[in-house]
Motif scaffolding. Structure first.
Motif, short mmCIF file in Angstrom:
data_model
loop_
_atom_site.label_atom_id
_atom_site.label_comp_id
_atom_site.label_asym_id
_atom_site.label_seq_id
_atom_site.Cartn_x
_atom_site.Cartn_y
_atom_site.Cartn_z
N LYS A 36 0.84 -1.19 0.00
CA LYS A 36 0.00 0.00 0.00
C LYS A 36 0.88 1.25 0.00
O LYS A 36 1.97 1.25 0.59
CB LYS A 36 -0.92 0.03 1.23
CG LYS A 36 -1.86 -1.16 1.35
CD LYS A 36 -2.91 -1.15 0.26
CE LYS A 36 -3.91 -2.28 0.45
NZ LYS A 36 -4.93 -2.32 -0.62
N ILE A 37 0.39 2.31 -0.64
CA ILE A 37 1.13 3.57 -0.65
C ILE A 37 0.98 4.25 0.70
O ILE A 37 -0.14 4.53 1.15
CB ILE A 37 0.62 4.49 -1.78
CG1 ILE A 37 0.79 3.81 -3.14
CG2 ILE A 37 1.36 5.82 -1.75
CD1 ILE A 37 2.20 3.46 -3.51
N HIS A 38 2.10 4.50 1.35
CA HIS A 38 2.10 5.16 2.66
C HIS A 38 1.92 6.67 2.49
O HIS A 38 1.16 7.30 3.23
CB HIS A 38 3.41 4.85 3.39
CG HIS A 38 3.56 5.53 4.71
ND1 HIS A 38 4.10 6.80 4.84
CD2 HIS A 38 3.24 5.12 5.97
CE1 HIS A 38 4.10 7.13 6.13
NE2 HIS A 38 3.59 6.13 6.82
N SER A 39 2.64 7.27 1.54
CA SER A 39 2.50 8.71 1.29
C SER A 39 2.99 9.03 -0.11
O SER A 39 3.80 8.29 -0.69
CB SER A 39 3.28 9.53 2.32
OG SER A 39 4.67 9.29 2.21
N VAL A 254 -1.84 2.70 -14.84
CA VAL A 254 -2.36 3.77 -13.99
C VAL A 254 -3.26 3.22 -12.88
O VAL A 254 -3.28 3.72 -11.76
CB VAL A 254 -3.14 4.80 -14.84
CG1 VAL A 254 -3.76 5.88 -13.98
CG2 VAL A 254 -2.22 5.43 -15.89
N GLN A 255 -3.98 2.14 -13.17
CA GLN A 255 -5.01 1.65 -12.26
C GLN A 255 -4.49 0.75 -11.14
O GLN A 255 -5.14 0.59 -10.12
CB GLN A 255 -6.06 0.88 -13.06
CG GLN A 255 -6.99 1.77 -13.86
CD GLN A 255 -7.86 2.63 -12.98
OE1 GLN A 255 -8.37 2.19 -11.96
NE2 GLN A 255 -8.02 3.89 -13.37
N ASN A 256 -3.31 0.15 -11.32
CA ASN A 256 -2.87 -0.88 -10.38
C ASN A 256 -2.29 -0.32 -9.08
O ASN A 256 -1.19 -0.66 -8.67
CB ASN A 256 -1.81 -1.79 -11.05
CG ASN A 256 -2.44 -2.70 -12.07
OD1 ASN A 256 -3.64 -2.93 -12.05
ND2 ASN A 256 -1.64 -3.21 -12.98
N PHE A 257 -3.04 0.56 -8.42
CA PHE A 257 -2.57 1.13 -7.16
C PHE A 257 -3.74 1.30 -6.20
O PHE A 257 -4.89 1.07 -6.55
CB PHE A 257 -1.87 2.48 -7.42
CG PHE A 257 -0.68 2.33 -8.32
CD1 PHE A 257 0.48 1.76 -7.86
CD2 PHE A 257 -0.75 2.72 -9.64
CE1 PHE A 257 1.57 1.58 -8.69
CE2 PHE A 257 0.32 2.55 -10.48
CZ PHE A 257 1.48 1.98 -10.01
N HIS A 260 -7.40 4.47 -2.67
CA HIS A 260 -7.54 5.76 -1.99
C HIS A 260 -6.78 6.87 -2.71
O HIS A 260 -6.99 8.05 -2.45
CB HIS A 260 -7.05 5.65 -0.53
CG HIS A 260 -5.56 5.63 -0.38
ND1 HIS A 260 -4.84 4.45 -0.36
CD2 HIS A 260 -4.67 6.63 -0.22
CE1 HIS A 260 -3.56 4.73 -0.20
NE2 HIS A 260 -3.42 6.04 -0.12
N LEU A 261 -5.89 6.50 -3.66
CA LEU A 261 -5.25 7.51 -4.49
C LEU A 261 -6.25 8.00 -5.52
O LEU A 261 -6.97 7.21 -6.13
CB LEU A 261 -4.03 6.93 -5.20
CG LEU A 261 -2.80 6.61 -4.36
CD1 LEU A 261 -1.73 5.98 -5.24
CD2 LEU A 261 -2.25 7.84 -3.68
N ARG A 266 -2.84 9.13 -9.61
CA ARG A 266 -2.34 7.94 -10.28
C ARG A 266 -1.86 8.26 -11.69
O ARG A 266 -0.87 7.68 -12.17
CB ARG A 266 -3.43 6.86 -10.31
CG ARG A 266 -3.62 6.17 -8.97
CD ARG A 266 -4.70 5.11 -9.03
NE ARG A 266 -6.02 5.69 -9.04
CZ ARG A 266 -7.14 4.99 -9.14
NH1 ARG A 266 -7.09 3.68 -9.27
NH2 ARG A 266 -8.31 5.59 -9.13
N LEU A 267 -2.55 9.18 -12.36
CA LEU A 267 -2.18 9.55 -13.72
C LEU A 267 -0.90 10.39 -13.72
O LEU A 267 0.02 10.13 -14.49
CB LEU A 267 -3.33 10.33 -14.37
CG LEU A 267 -3.25 10.59 -15.87
CD1 LEU A 267 -3.28 9.28 -16.63
CD2 LEU A 267 -4.40 11.49 -16.30
N ARG A 268 -0.84 11.38 -12.83
CA ARG A 268 0.31 12.29 -12.81
C ARG A 268 1.54 11.65 -12.20
O ARG A 268 2.66 12.10 -12.46
CB ARG A 268 -0.05 13.57 -12.04
CG ARG A 268 -1.16 14.37 -12.69
CD ARG A 268 -1.38 15.69 -12.01
NE ARG A 268 -2.35 16.51 -12.73
CZ ARG A 268 -2.41 17.83 -12.68
NH1 ARG A 268 -1.59 18.48 -11.90
NH2 ARG A 268 -3.32 18.49 -13.37
#
Length: 276
Positions: A36-39, A254-257, A260-261, A266-268
Motif C-alpha cells: 500500500k502507498i504510505h504517502s 495507472v489503475q494498479n494502485f 484511496h489515491l 495515479r495519472l500524474r
C-alpha cells in the motif's frame, strides 16, 4: 543501476522512491509488507532550477518531522531529464556511451554517463544522471538504486501491450516536455522526447511523429498520460486533430494502485508509482 556500500540491515518494510527533475520532485513511500502507498508528496519548482538546487529540496523533505526518523528498506532515485537515448541491444557497447548521446543532447566532457538495461525488451537506455544527487543519497543511505524516468515509462507501457494490438502511441506530459512512446505487437517502435512551450508546439511534434511512422491520425489510438485532464489545452488541441485520442486513466499502468489515491494522482504520478 545500484550504488552500494557496507550498511547495517534494518527490519523496516518501507520503500522510498524519489523522482527528480528541474521542474519538480516527487516522493513516494510504499509499505512493502502490504503493498500500500504510505504517502505521496510533490514539490513543484521554477524552470530556472539547476541540478545543484535539488539537494536543498531533498534535505528540506528529509528534515520534516514525519520523515526524520523513518528507515527505508529500499531507496530508488529516478532521474528525469531530456539527456537520454534508447539503444537496441545489438548496437550497444558500454565503452561507447557518449556516442549514443552526443548527436542528440549536449554533454560536457566531465559528465558521468550511465545506462539502464531493459533486458526483457533487449534495449538499453543511456543517460546523464544528476551526479550530485547520487552522491548525496549514497552518503545518506549507502545502498540505493537509480534509474532514468524514461526507462520506467518504456518498460511499463511495453509490458502492458498485448500481441494483436494495433500500433499505439502514448504521450507522457510533463510541465516543460513530453515523451512519445509507440508500441506495436509488444515491441517498442519509437521513443522520443520534445520540449514544448505552448499547445501548438505539442500538437506539431505529435502529428509529426504520427506522420513519420506512417500512421493515420484518423485511425491510430493516442493515449495522453501525466499532467493532463479533459480541460487541458493540450487535450483539447489533440482532440481537434486526432480522432481516437484518450486520457489513459483506465490503463493498467495507472489503475494498479491503492484505491484511496485519486485518479489524478495515479495519472500524474504514473512513473514513480511504477518504480517499485
Amino acid at each position: 543501476m545500484t550504488l552500494r556500500k557496507n550498511s547495517t540491515l534494518n527490519k523496516s518494510h518501507k520503500e522510498l522512491s524519489i523522482q527528480l527533475g528541474l521542474s519538480g520532485l516527487s516522493f513516494c513511500i510504499l509499505d512493502g509488507s502490504t503493498k500500500k502507498i504510505h504517502s505521496l508528496d510533490t514539490i513543484e519548482l521554477e524552470n530556472t532550477t539547476v541540478p545543484e538546487d535539488l539537494i536543498a529540496h531533498l534535505e528540506n523533505w528529509f528534515n520534516k518531522p514525519e520523515n526524520q526518523d523513518m528507515i527505508f528498506e529500499k531507496v530508488v532515485a529516478i532521474h528525469e531529464n531530456e539527456l537520454s537515448a534508447v539503444v537496441p541491444k545489438p548496437l550497444f557497447n558500454e565503452s561507447n556511451l557518449s556516442d549514443y548521446l552526443k548527436y542528440n543532447v549536449k554533454i560536457l566532457e566531465n559528465d558521468y554517463l550511465s545506462y539502464d538495461a531493459i533486458d526483457q525488451h533487449e534495449i538499453y537506455n543511456v543517460y546523464v544522471p544528476f551526479t550530485n544527487v547520487n552522491n548525496y543519497l549514497f552518503d545518506k543511505f549507502g545502498d540505493f538504486e537509480y534509474k532514468h524516468a524514461s526507462s520506467i515509462l518504456i518498460e511499463t507501457l511495453v509490458n502492458q501491450a498485448k500481441k494483436g494490438d494495433k500500433p499505439t502511441l502514448y504521450a507522457y506530459i510533463s510541465r516543460t516536455h513530453f515523451e512519445i512512446i509507440t508500441t506495436d505487437q509488444k515491441q517498442l517502435i519509437l521513443y522520443n522526447t520534445f520540449s514544448y512551450h505552448q499547445k501548438e508546439d505539442f500538437i506539431y511534434y505529435l502529428l509529426f511523429t504520427i506522420e513519420q511512422l506512417n500512421l493515420n491520425p484518423e485511425k491510430v489510438t493516442v493515449y495522453l498520460l501525466g499532467l493532463i485532464d479533459p480541460q487541458s489545452e493540450l487535450y483539447q488541441i489533440a482532440y481537434q486533430y486526432i480522432l481516437d485520442v484518450k486520457i489513459g486513466n483506465h490503463l493498467p499502468a495507472v489503475q494498479n494502485f491503492d484505491k484511496h489515491l485519486s485518479t489524478e494522482d495515479r495519472l500524474r504520478s504514473m512513473i514513480i508509482l511504477n518504480s517499485f
